[in-house]
Design a protein around this motif. Structure first.
Motif, PDB file in Angstrom:
ATOM      1  N   ALA A 157       0.807  -1.223   0.000  1.00 33.33           N
ATOM      2  CA  ALA A 157       0.000   0.000   0.000  1.00 33.33           C
ATOM      3  C   ALA A 157       0.840   1.274   0.000  1.00 33.33           C
ATOM      4  N   HIS A 158       2.100   1.163  -0.430  1.00 27.99           N
ATOM      5  CA  HIS A 158       3.002   2.316  -0.502  1.00 27.99           C
ATOM      6  C   HIS A 158       3.142   3.017   0.864  1.00 27.99           C
ATOM      7  N   PRO A 159       3.581   2.297   1.894  1.00 34.48           N
ATOM      8  CA  PRO A 159       3.669   2.906   3.225  1.00 34.48           C
ATOM      9  C   PRO A 159       4.784   3.937   3.300  1.00 34.48           C
ATOM     10  N   ALA A 160       4.660   4.831   4.273  1.00 32.61           N
ATOM     11  CA  ALA A 160       5.729   5.789   4.556  1.00 32.61           C
ATOM     12  C   ALA A 160       6.676   5.250   5.611  1.00 32.61           C
ATOM     13  N   LEU A 161       6.191   4.273   6.388  1.00 25.69           N
ATOM     14  CA  LEU A 161       6.958   3.728   7.508  1.00 25.69           C
ATOM     15  C   LEU A 161       6.847   2.212   7.496  1.00 25.69           C
ATOM     16  N   LEU A 162       7.984   1.529   7.641  1.00 25.77           N
ATOM     17  CA  LEU A 162       8.010   0.072   7.706  1.00 25.77           C
ATOM     18  C   LEU A 162       8.487  -0.351   9.091  1.00 25.77           C
ATOM     19  N   LEU A 163       7.636  -1.080   9.818  1.00 26.65           N
ATOM     20  CA  LEU A 163       7.987  -1.599  11.139  1.00 26.65           C
ATOM     21  C   LEU A 163       8.346  -3.071  11.005  1.00 26.65           C
ATOM     22  N   CYS A 164       9.525  -3.438  11.446  1.00 27.27           N
ATOM     23  CA  CYS A 164       9.995  -4.818  11.355  1.00 27.27           C
ATOM     24  C   CYS A 164      10.133  -5.384  12.762  1.00 27.27           C
ATOM     25  N   ASP A 165       9.276  -6.344  13.096  1.00 31.12           N
ATOM     26  CA  ASP A 165       9.238  -6.919  14.439  1.00 31.12           C
ATOM     27  C   ASP A 165      10.037  -8.212  14.472  1.00 31.12           C
ATOM     28  N   GLU A 166      11.304  -8.117  14.906  1.00 27.67           N
ATOM     29  CA  GLU A 166      12.191  -9.290  14.967  1.00 27.67           C
ATOM     30  C   GLU A 166      12.172 -10.026  13.629  1.00 27.67           C
ATOM     31  N   ALA A 167      12.298  -9.281  12.544  1.00 26.88           N
ATOM     32  CA  ALA A 167      12.069  -9.826  11.201  1.00 26.88           C
ATOM     33  C   ALA A 167      13.076 -10.887  10.783  1.00 26.88           C
ATOM     34  N   THR A 168      14.213 -10.989  11.467  1.00 27.25           N
ATOM     35  CA  THR A 168      15.224 -11.982  11.086  1.00 27.25           C
ATOM     36  C   THR A 168      15.463 -13.027  12.166  1.00 27.25           C
ATOM     37  N   SER A 169      14.731 -12.964  13.266  1.00 28.68           N
ATOM     38  CA  SER A 169      15.004 -13.859  14.398  1.00 28.68           C
ATOM     39  C   SER A 169      14.746 -15.324  14.083  1.00 28.68           C
ATOM     40  N   ALA A 170      13.841 -15.601  13.128  1.00 26.63           N
ATOM     41  CA  ALA A 170      13.513 -16.987  12.795  1.00 26.63           C
ATOM     42  C   ALA A 170      14.365 -17.526  11.648  1.00 26.63           C
ATOM     43  N   LEU A 171      15.378 -16.771  11.226  1.00 29.23           N
ATOM     44  CA  LEU A 171      16.164 -17.135  10.057  1.00 29.23           C
ATOM     45  C   LEU A 171      17.586 -17.519  10.429  1.00 29.23           C
TER      46      LEU A 171
END
Length: 342
Positions: A157-171
């Motif tokens: 949706a073309h956001p202005a802000l991207l929030l990443c919640d522990e986005a790499t913890s499962a990798l």
């Protein structure tokens, strides 16, 4: 003109007798990558929920593009939430939908026509490196591919802000690097503001321009990442995270390391050199120009091979030499001090 995309003013939140957020204030500039780090229970999750309007603070303000979301009625809050993308730790994809269908979901909810949804999904699949995967199901993807779909969906949706919640913890570590590279590329290409919630200092070190450290609901450190890595941490919690990074050194070196200079000791320094600086003989310059020998303790590649990382033990200290290293490696980090003959 909006000078801060996000502004938090004295936000506090309590649950019963427990304080989750305690007078939290900070700002995020448009196009910035901010890393928020803290131990479990530090208040990161509550802060994240307040930033996207799922929780309202008991006091204080949260302004996104100069709109105070703490006072908006639900109908207007929904519109603001569409300006915020959210990337989850465990992907949260629907296996009942195809990859393209997952990416299109927020657009479908917003009432965007099907042809425009499909076109946007195709654009985003190209952006995240998954062209040709549109008709697959999430169960057919690897963990890294699932997270790429999650990122594409968050961008739909073309956001202005991207929030990443522990986005790499499962990798795994290699996949983590590729996802961080992707987020950095998205930030550069789209000018997108990114906030990373994490408990890993390595994630902060690799991508965040600024670091916010939380402890017991309070912000205890708010500084440029490079400043913190150069030894500018002011709070014990921040130094503990940095020590955790240092603990991954070879056991024989880590056991000898001390936090402060001592007689007969030598600084242990982590350098990160961009590929563009590969022609600069950094270690040779230290020897020829400053009379300092540098022994490599650890070395490797980062940022998809675009950067070289090494930990070196310097034979002595010279202010001019340290200034030279900071120019060659702006995120230079003094890890500690070890015996000069170690």
């Amino acid at each position: 003109m909006v000078t801060s995309l996000l502004r938090v003013d004295h936000a506090s939140r309590r649950f019963g007798g427990q304080t989750a957020l305690d007078d939290v204030s900070f700002q995020v500039r448009p196009g910035e990558i901010l890393g928020i780090i803290g131990r479990s229970g530090a208040g990161k999750t509550t802060l994240l929920r307040c930033l996207n309007g799922l929780e309202r603070p008991d006091s204080g303000r949260i302004l996104i593009e100069d709109r105070d979301i703490t006072t908006l009625p639900e109908r207007e809050l929904v519109q603001v939430r569409r300006r915020i993308g959210l990337v989850f730790q465990h992907f949260n994809l629907l296996n009942s939908r195809t990859v393209a269908g997952n990416i299109e979901l927020p657009l479908q909810i917003a009432g965007v026509p099907r042809d425009r949804r499909r076109a946007r999904a195709g654009e985003l699949l190209d952006l995240v490196g998954l062209a040709g995967h549109a008709d697959k199901r999430p169960s057919q993807l690897s963990g890294g591919q699932k997270q790429r779909v999650g990122i594409a969906r968050a961008l739909a949706a073309h956001p202005a802000l991207l929030l990443c919640d522990e986005a790499t913890s499962a990798l795994d570590p290699e996949t983590t690097l590729s996802i961080l590279d992707l987020l950095r590329d998205i930030n550069r290409r789209l000018g997108l503001t990114i906030i990373l919630i994490t408990h890993e200092m390595d994630v902060i070190r690799r991508i965040a321009q600024r670091i916010l450290v939380m402890d017991r609901g309070r912000v205890v450190e708010d500084a440029e990442t490079a400043q913190v890595l150069r030894g500018g941490a002011r709070h014990d919690v921040t130094r503990a995270f940095l020590h955790g990074e240092s603990a991954r050194l070879p056991d024989t070196i880590a056991a000898l390391m001390r936090p402060a200079p001592f007689a007969g000791g030598a600084p242990l320094v982590r350098l990160t050199l961009d590929a563009g600086a590969a022609g600069v003989p950094v270690l040779s310059v230290l020897g020829r120009q400053y009379g300092i020998d540098a022994a490599i303790v650890q070395a490797g590649m980062a940022d998809g091979g675009a950067q070289a990382e090494c930990v070196v033990r310097l034979s002595g200290h010279d202010d001019g030499a340290m200034d030279f290293l900071r120019q060659a490696s702006p995120s230079m980090e003094v890890l500690g001090y070890v015996p000069a003959d170690s």
